[in-house]
Design an enzyme around this catalytic site. Structure first.
Site, short mmCIF file in Angstrom:
data_model
loop_
_atom_site.label_atom_id
_atom_site.label_comp_id
_atom_site.label_asym_id
_atom_site.label_seq_id
_atom_site.Cartn_x
_atom_site.Cartn_y
_atom_site.Cartn_z
N ASP A 19 0.87 -1.17 0.00
CA ASP A 19 0.00 0.00 0.00
C ASP A 19 0.91 1.23 0.00
O ASP A 19 1.80 1.35 0.84
CB ASP A 19 -0.89 -0.03 1.25
CG ASP A 19 -1.94 1.07 1.23
OD1 ASP A 19 -3.13 0.74 1.13
OD2 ASP A 19 -1.57 2.26 1.31
N ASP A 66 -3.88 2.19 -5.05
CA ASP A 66 -2.55 2.18 -4.41
C ASP A 66 -2.26 0.90 -3.63
O ASP A 66 -1.40 0.87 -2.78
CB ASP A 66 -2.38 3.41 -3.51
CG ASP A 66 -2.97 3.24 -2.12
OD1 ASP A 66 -3.98 2.52 -1.99
OD2 ASP A 66 -2.42 3.83 -1.18
N GLU A 67 -2.98 -0.19 -3.97
CA GLU A 67 -2.92 -1.36 -3.12
C GLU A 67 -3.03 -2.65 -3.91
O GLU A 67 -3.88 -2.75 -4.79
CB GLU A 67 -4.12 -1.24 -2.17
CG GLU A 67 -3.97 -1.89 -0.85
CD GLU A 67 -5.11 -1.41 0.08
OE1 GLU A 67 -5.40 -0.19 0.10
OE2 GLU A 67 -5.68 -2.26 0.75
N1 DCP Z 1 -8.93 7.99 -1.23
C1 DCP Z 1 -10.01 8.84 -1.48
N2 DCP Z 1 -11.03 8.95 -0.56
C2 DCP Z 1 -10.99 8.23 0.60
C3 DCP Z 1 -9.91 7.35 0.86
C4 DCP Z 1 -8.88 7.26 -0.10
O1 DCP Z 1 -10.05 9.49 -2.52
N3 DCP Z 1 -11.99 8.35 1.49
C5 DCP Z 1 -7.82 7.94 -2.22
C6 DCP Z 1 -6.71 8.90 -1.81
C7 DCP Z 1 -5.62 8.03 -1.26
C8 DCP Z 1 -5.82 6.74 -2.04
O2 DCP Z 1 -7.22 6.65 -2.29
O3 DCP Z 1 -4.33 8.60 -1.45
C9 DCP Z 1 -5.33 5.51 -1.30
O4 DCP Z 1 -6.05 5.33 -0.10
P1 DCP Z 1 -5.38 4.82 1.23
O5 DCP Z 1 -6.47 4.40 2.13
O6 DCP Z 1 -4.32 3.82 0.92
O7 DCP Z 1 -4.74 6.13 1.89
P2 DCP Z 1 -3.36 6.85 1.58
O8 DCP Z 1 -2.50 6.09 0.65
O9 DCP Z 1 -3.64 8.25 1.19
O10 DCP Z 1 -2.68 6.90 3.03
P3 DCP Z 1 -1.95 5.71 3.84
O11 DCP Z 1 -0.53 6.17 4.01
O12 DCP Z 1 -2.66 5.64 5.13
O13 DCP Z 1 -2.09 4.47 3.02
MG MG Z 2 -2.19 4.07 0.90
MG MG Z 3 -4.78 1.90 0.04
#
Ligand code: DCP
Ligand code: MG
Ligand code: MG
Length: 358
Positions: free
Chosen positions: A9, A107-108
């Site tokens: 991730d 991203d996963e």
């Molecule tokens: N995303 C979004 N709305 C949300 C959650 C996520 O648009 N409610 C998008 C933005 C994030 C991406 O999906 O960058 C990936 O989600 P993640 O849950 O993996 O969160 P992040 O990568 O941003 O942070 P982390 O470092 O906790 O993985």
């Molecule tokens: Mg993430």
């Molecule tokens: Mg993610």
């Protein structure tokens, strides 16, 4: 055979992508906004850790995030196309190391690490993936490694950002028991509320109840799944959904060498295997690469791209030989491992790229 599964991730993904193209943002709170039609409203897609320190988080209304922000905070509207482009490059790196990759969001992805067997090898592979993503794309990610999807996912969150964490079988109860139930896959705010009504806060609390109790609360399918999860049991398979962007074969030669004839014999063998696979998958490729690992363990890659797809095993061999000859002229290094790779597949053949809704 012991299953070993990884979950990768990316860290604060959208925000990290923005910082990548605007390095002056590094160190400041960066908030990514999903704008809505009304001016000055919207929701927070994500933010970096500096912004999370101000209590800003995903899903929050923009108005609230603005209240929590400090004067340094930078708000940026989403640019999904750009993030998808980077996402593609990230998972191509994972594809290079693993046969079975299941992408589950932008991203996963889950990936299979069961072969070659053992946690040590699995961690080695993950360290390489992290290193390549860092050096080639400039991004950090977190990887969790364990015996199933549930635990791999939890392991990936355990050491964010830039983490690599392994949960071996012997650690499952210790690790899992004290996690909040909300950390289990599929337990959202609604399920959490149902759990809390019954006094269930951490995963160990679930064990005070029976499977039939949970079935009563959540229904047959979900109830029994949550119950199994409490004991670290999860049989879900990796369902590969990524089309390979490249195919390759690599071996360690019987001896280190600079002998052109000997190295060509190895290339013949590898190209034979590779071409069979390409043929079976009905792929057509335009780029051919030769990968050399030297006796000093440096990796060097030479590539050639043709304007038209390469049509036969013989033509593939001719290009690989040219690349080898170039390498031997340009470098004094001794070859230990040799690899052949084809990429840049013809759009019209092979599998159709699956489209994702993120
Ligand atoms: N995303 C979004 N709305 C949300 C959650 C996520 O648009 N409610 C998008 C933005 C994030 C991406 O999906 O960058 C990936 O989600 P993640 O849950 O993996 O969160 P992040 O990568 O941003 O942070 P982390 O470092 O906790 O993985
Ligand atoms: Mg993430
Ligand atoms: Mg993610």
């Amino acid at each position: 055979m012991q299953r070993i599964i990884g979950l990768i991730d990316l860290d604060y993904f959208y925000a990290q992508c923005e910082i990548l193209r605007k390095p002056q943002l590094r160190g400041k709170p960066v908030v990514i906004v999903m704008p809505s039609l009304r001016e000055n409203s919207g929701a927070i897609a994500t933010c970096n850790y500096e912004a999370r320190a101000l209590k800003i988080k995903s899903g929050m209304p923009l108005s609230l995030a603005r209240k929590l922000s400090n004067p340094e905070t930078v708000f940026i509207n989403v640019d999904k196309e750009y993030y998808l482009d980077i996402s593609k490059k990230v998972f191509e790196i994972v594809d290079f190391f693993c046969e079975k990759v299941e992408q589950v969001s932008v991203d996963e992805a889950y990936f299979d690490l069961s072969n070659p067997s053992g946690f040590e090898k699995a961690v080695e592979t993950c360290a390489k993936i992290k290193q390549r993503i860092k050096s080639e794309l400039g991004l950090t990610c977190s990887i969790g490694v364990s015996v199933n999807k549930l635990l791999a996912k939890m392991a990936s969150s355990a050491k964010k950002p830039d983490g690599l964490f392994v949960i071996k079988l012997g650690m499952v109860n210790d690790f899992l028991g004290k996690q909040k139930v909300g950390a289990l896959h599929g337990v959202g705010p609604k399920s959490e509320e149902i759990f809390s009504k019954h006094g269930v806060v951490v995963v160990n609390d679930i064990k005070k109840f029976s499977k039939s109790d949970l079935v009563l609360w959540f229904g047959e399918a979900i109830g029994s799944r949550f119950f199994d999860f409490a004991f670290g049991k999860d049989e879900r398979e990796i369902e590969p959904n990524r089309e390979k962007q490249q195919l390759s074969r690599m071996i360690t030669m019987k001896q280190d060498s600079r002998d052109e004839v000997f190295i060509k014999q190895n290339i013949d063998f590898l190209c034979g295997l590779l071409y069979k696979e390409i043929h079976a998958l009905k792929k057509r490729f335009k780029t051919v690469s030769l990968i050399v690992v030297t006796d000093k363990m440096d990796t060097l890659t030479k590539s050639r791209t043709k304007s038209e797809p390469v049509e036969s095993l013989n033509n593939l061999l001719i290009i690989e030989y040219e690349l080898l000859s170039d390498f031997l002229h340009e470098s004094q290094s001794v070859v230990r491992r040799i690899g052949v790779r084809v990429s840049n597949f013809d759009e019209d053949t092979g599998f159709q790229q699956k489209l994702f809704e993120f």
